[in-house]
Design a protein around this motif. Structure first.
Motif, PDB file in Angstrom:
ATOM      1  N   MET A   1       0.806  -1.199   0.000  1.00 41.67           N
ATOM      2  CA  MET A   1       0.000   0.000   0.000  1.00 41.67           C
ATOM      3  C   MET A   1       0.850   1.264   0.000  1.00 41.67           C
ATOM      4  N   ALA A   2       2.174   1.133   0.122  1.00 41.49           N
ATOM      5  CA  ALA A   2       3.027   2.315   0.169  1.00 41.49           C
ATOM      6  C   ALA A   2       2.887   3.167  -1.087  1.00 41.49           C
ATOM      7  N   ALA A   3       2.669   2.539  -2.234  1.00 42.47           N
ATOM      8  CA  ALA A   3       2.534   3.280  -3.490  1.00 42.47           C
ATOM      9  C   ALA A   3       1.162   3.926  -3.620  1.00 42.47           C
ATOM     10  N   LYS A   4       0.233   3.516  -2.789  1.00 43.77           N
ATOM     11  CA  LYS A   4      -1.117   4.096  -2.775  1.00 43.77           C
ATOM     12  C   LYS A   4      -1.853   3.916  -4.098  1.00 43.77           C
ATOM     13  N   GLU A   5      -1.661   2.753  -4.739  1.00 43.63           N
ATOM     14  CA  GLU A   5      -2.381   2.429  -5.959  1.00 43.63           C
ATOM     15  C   GLU A   5      -3.440   1.382  -5.648  1.00 43.63           C
ATOM     16  N   ALA A   6      -4.511   1.393  -6.443  1.00 41.08           N
ATOM     17  CA  ALA A   6      -5.611   0.457  -6.240  1.00 41.08           C
ATOM     18  C   ALA A   6      -6.111  -0.053  -7.579  1.00 41.08           C
ATOM     19  N   VAL A   7      -6.707  -1.230  -7.554  1.00 38.35           N
ATOM     20  CA  VAL A   7      -7.409  -1.778  -8.710  1.00 38.35           C
ATOM     21  C   VAL A   7      -8.849  -2.045  -8.291  1.00 38.35           C
ATOM     22  N   LEU A   8      -9.709  -2.126  -9.264  1.00 36.68           N
ATOM     23  CA  LEU A   8     -11.123  -2.390  -9.002  1.00 36.68           C
ATOM     24  C   LEU A   8     -11.539  -3.583  -9.839  1.00 36.68           C
ATOM     25  N   ILE A   9     -12.185  -4.556  -9.207  1.00 34.75           N
ATOM     26  CA  ILE A   9     -12.589  -5.783  -9.893  1.00 34.75           C
ATOM     27  C   ILE A   9     -14.093  -5.776 -10.103  1.00 34.75           C
ATOM     28  N   ASP A  10     -14.510  -6.040 -11.343  1.00 37.68           N
ATOM     29  CA  ASP A  10     -15.923  -6.077 -11.744  1.00 37.68           C
ATOM     30  C   ASP A  10     -16.686  -4.834 -11.284  1.00 37.68           C
ATOM     31  N   PRO A  11     -16.220  -3.661 -11.701  1.00 36.20           N
ATOM     32  CA  PRO A  11     -16.880  -2.417 -11.276  1.00 36.20           C
ATOM     33  C   PRO A  11     -18.247  -2.236 -11.925  1.00 36.20           C
ATOM     34  N   ARG A  12     -19.071  -1.440 -11.270  1.00 35.29           N
ATOM     35  CA  ARG A  12     -20.378  -1.055 -11.821  1.00 35.29           C
ATOM     36  C   ARG A  12     -20.442   0.465 -11.859  1.00 35.29           C
ATOM     37  N   ILE A  13     -21.100   0.978 -12.874  1.00 36.59           N
ATOM     38  CA  ILE A  13     -21.233   2.431 -12.997  1.00 36.59           C
ATOM     39  C   ILE A  13     -21.923   3.006 -11.761  1.00 36.59           C
ATOM     40  N   SER A  14     -22.892   2.298 -11.239  1.00 37.37           N
ATOM     41  CA  SER A  14     -23.643   2.807 -10.088  1.00 37.37           C
ATOM     42  C   SER A  14     -22.788   2.943  -8.825  1.00 37.37           C
ATOM     43  N   ASP A  15     -21.585   2.392  -8.830  1.00 33.57           N
ATOM     44  CA  ASP A  15     -20.716   2.446  -7.646  1.00 33.57           C
ATOM     45  C   ASP A  15     -19.637   3.530  -7.712  1.00 33.57           C
ATOM     46  N   THR A  19     -16.998   4.295  -4.784  1.00 32.39           N
ATOM     47  CA  THR A  19     -15.587   4.039  -5.085  1.00 32.39           C
ATOM     48  C   THR A  19     -14.758   5.299  -4.849  1.00 32.39           C
ATOM     49  N   ALA A  20     -15.245   6.416  -5.340  1.00 33.51           N
ATOM     50  CA  ALA A  20     -14.527   7.681  -5.154  1.00 33.51           C
ATOM     51  C   ALA A  20     -14.358   8.007  -3.674  1.00 33.51           C
ATOM     52  N   ALA A  21     -15.398   7.793  -2.896  1.00 33.72           N
ATOM     53  CA  ALA A  21     -15.318   8.074  -1.456  1.00 33.72           C
ATOM     54  C   ALA A  21     -14.274   7.194  -0.771  1.00 33.72           C
ATOM     55  N   ILE A  22     -14.263   5.919  -1.110  1.00 33.68           N
ATOM     56  CA  ILE A  22     -13.288   5.003  -0.500  1.00 33.68           C
ATOM     57  C   ILE A  22     -11.870   5.369  -0.921  1.00 33.68           C
ATOM     58  N   LEU A  23     -11.683   5.605  -2.216  1.00 29.25           N
ATOM     59  CA  LEU A  23     -10.347   5.960  -2.700  1.00 29.25           C
ATOM     60  C   LEU A  23      -9.858   7.259  -2.065  1.00 29.25           C
ATOM     61  N   ASN A  24     -10.731   8.244  -1.977  1.00 27.74           N
ATOM     62  CA  ASN A  24     -10.353   9.518  -1.354  1.00 27.74           C
ATOM     63  C   ASN A  24     -10.032   9.329   0.124  1.00 27.74           C
ATOM     64  N   ASP A  25     -10.857   8.562   0.817  1.00 30.71           N
ATOM     65  CA  ASP A  25     -10.640   8.328   2.243  1.00 30.71           C
ATOM     66  C   ASP A  25      -9.297   7.648   2.498  1.00 30.71           C
ATOM     67  N   GLN A  26      -8.961   6.683   1.639  1.00 24.77           N
ATOM     68  CA  GLN A  26      -7.711   5.934   1.811  1.00 24.77           C
ATOM     69  C   GLN A  26      -6.530   6.564   1.070  1.00 24.77           C
ATOM     70  N   LYS A  27      -6.803   7.663   0.350  1.00 23.71           N
ATOM     71  CA  LYS A  27      -5.777   8.366  -0.430  1.00 23.71           C
ATOM     72  C   LYS A  27      -5.115   7.426  -1.444  1.00 23.71           C
ATOM     73  N   LEU A  28      -5.960   6.706  -2.190  1.00 24.28           N
ATOM     74  CA  LEU A  28      -5.494   5.760  -3.196  1.00 24.28           C
ATOM     75  C   LEU A  28      -5.775   6.287  -4.602  1.00 24.28           C
ATOM     76  N   ARG A  29      -4.949   5.847  -5.558  1.00 25.22           N
ATOM     77  CA  ARG A  29      -5.131   6.197  -6.967  1.00 25.22           C
ATOM     78  C   ARG A  29      -5.534   4.935  -7.725  1.00 25.22           C
ATOM     79  N   LEU A  30      -6.668   4.991  -8.404  1.00 23.55           N
ATOM     80  CA  LEU A  30      -7.161   3.849  -9.178  1.00 23.55           C
ATOM     81  C   LEU A  30      -6.350   3.731 -10.457  1.00 23.55           C
ATOM     82  N   THR A  31      -5.704   2.564 -10.648  1.00 20.18           N
ATOM     83  CA  THR A  31      -4.846   2.370 -11.822  1.00 20.18           C
ATOM     84  C   THR A  31      -5.399   1.391 -12.842  1.00 20.18           C
TER      85      THR A  31
END
Length: 179
Positions: A1-15, A19-31
């Protein structure tokens, strides 16, 4: 988690908002966006999902195509990509640490888009020779719930899956062949 990157598996538009709230809260960048499978009627949907997420998060985000590689590295983490055909021909599952994300692989007869596997023999082999051989304590995240349960373990599936537990390949294929 040191690099602060994240992936998302089987995403839905409605989420996207969640997703943005979780990524912002954890200070992660979706790659990357990862899909376990793609139904024929959902191909355009996956393109729409990618466009919606890349517009919201990052233009350089990628989708890893089925069969592309065996591992995906993000930050200092690594996801093993396991080819698991059967539900659809290009299904793949993702093993990260002690967690397996397998989409509709175990949804033999409950997927609303694919009521029967495309290749029952491949499905049997994928589940029994790849998935159920993982460590018993591996957490399993599925695409459709069974009795409102989206999370189980490999051990639970070995013991209680209605299609794979306590049966043989021939019995499975005979059963799946009947309506």
């Amino acid at each position: 988690m040191a690099a602060k990157e994240a992936v998302l598996i089987d995403p839905r538009i409605s989420d996207i908002a969640v997703t943005a709230a979780i990524l912002n809260d954890q200070k992660l960048r979706l790659t990357s966006l990862l899909f376990t499978h793609e139904h024929d009627q959902a191909k355009l949907s996956n393109v729409d999902i990618f466009q919606a997420y890349s517009a919201h998060f990052a233009k350089d985000m990628v989708v890893v195509p089925a069969g592309h590689k065996d591992f995906l590295t993000f930050g200092d983490e690594r996801i093993k990509i396991i080819k698991t055909p059967g539900h659809m021909l290009k299904c793949q599952s993702y093993l990260w640490r002690d967690r397996l994300f397998c989409g509709d692989l175990l949804s033999v007869d409950i997927c609303p888009h694919q009521p029967r596997p495309v290749s029952p023999a491949d499905l049997w082999d994928s589940v029994t020779q790849k998935i159920l051989l993982l460590p018993a304590e591996t957490f399993l995240f599925t695409g459709h719930s069974t009795k409102a349960q989206f999370l189980s373990t490999i051990l639970q599936q070995r013991l209680w899956h209605p299609w794979f537990s306590g049966t043989t390949r021939d019995a499975f294929l005979a059963r799946i062949g009947s309506p």
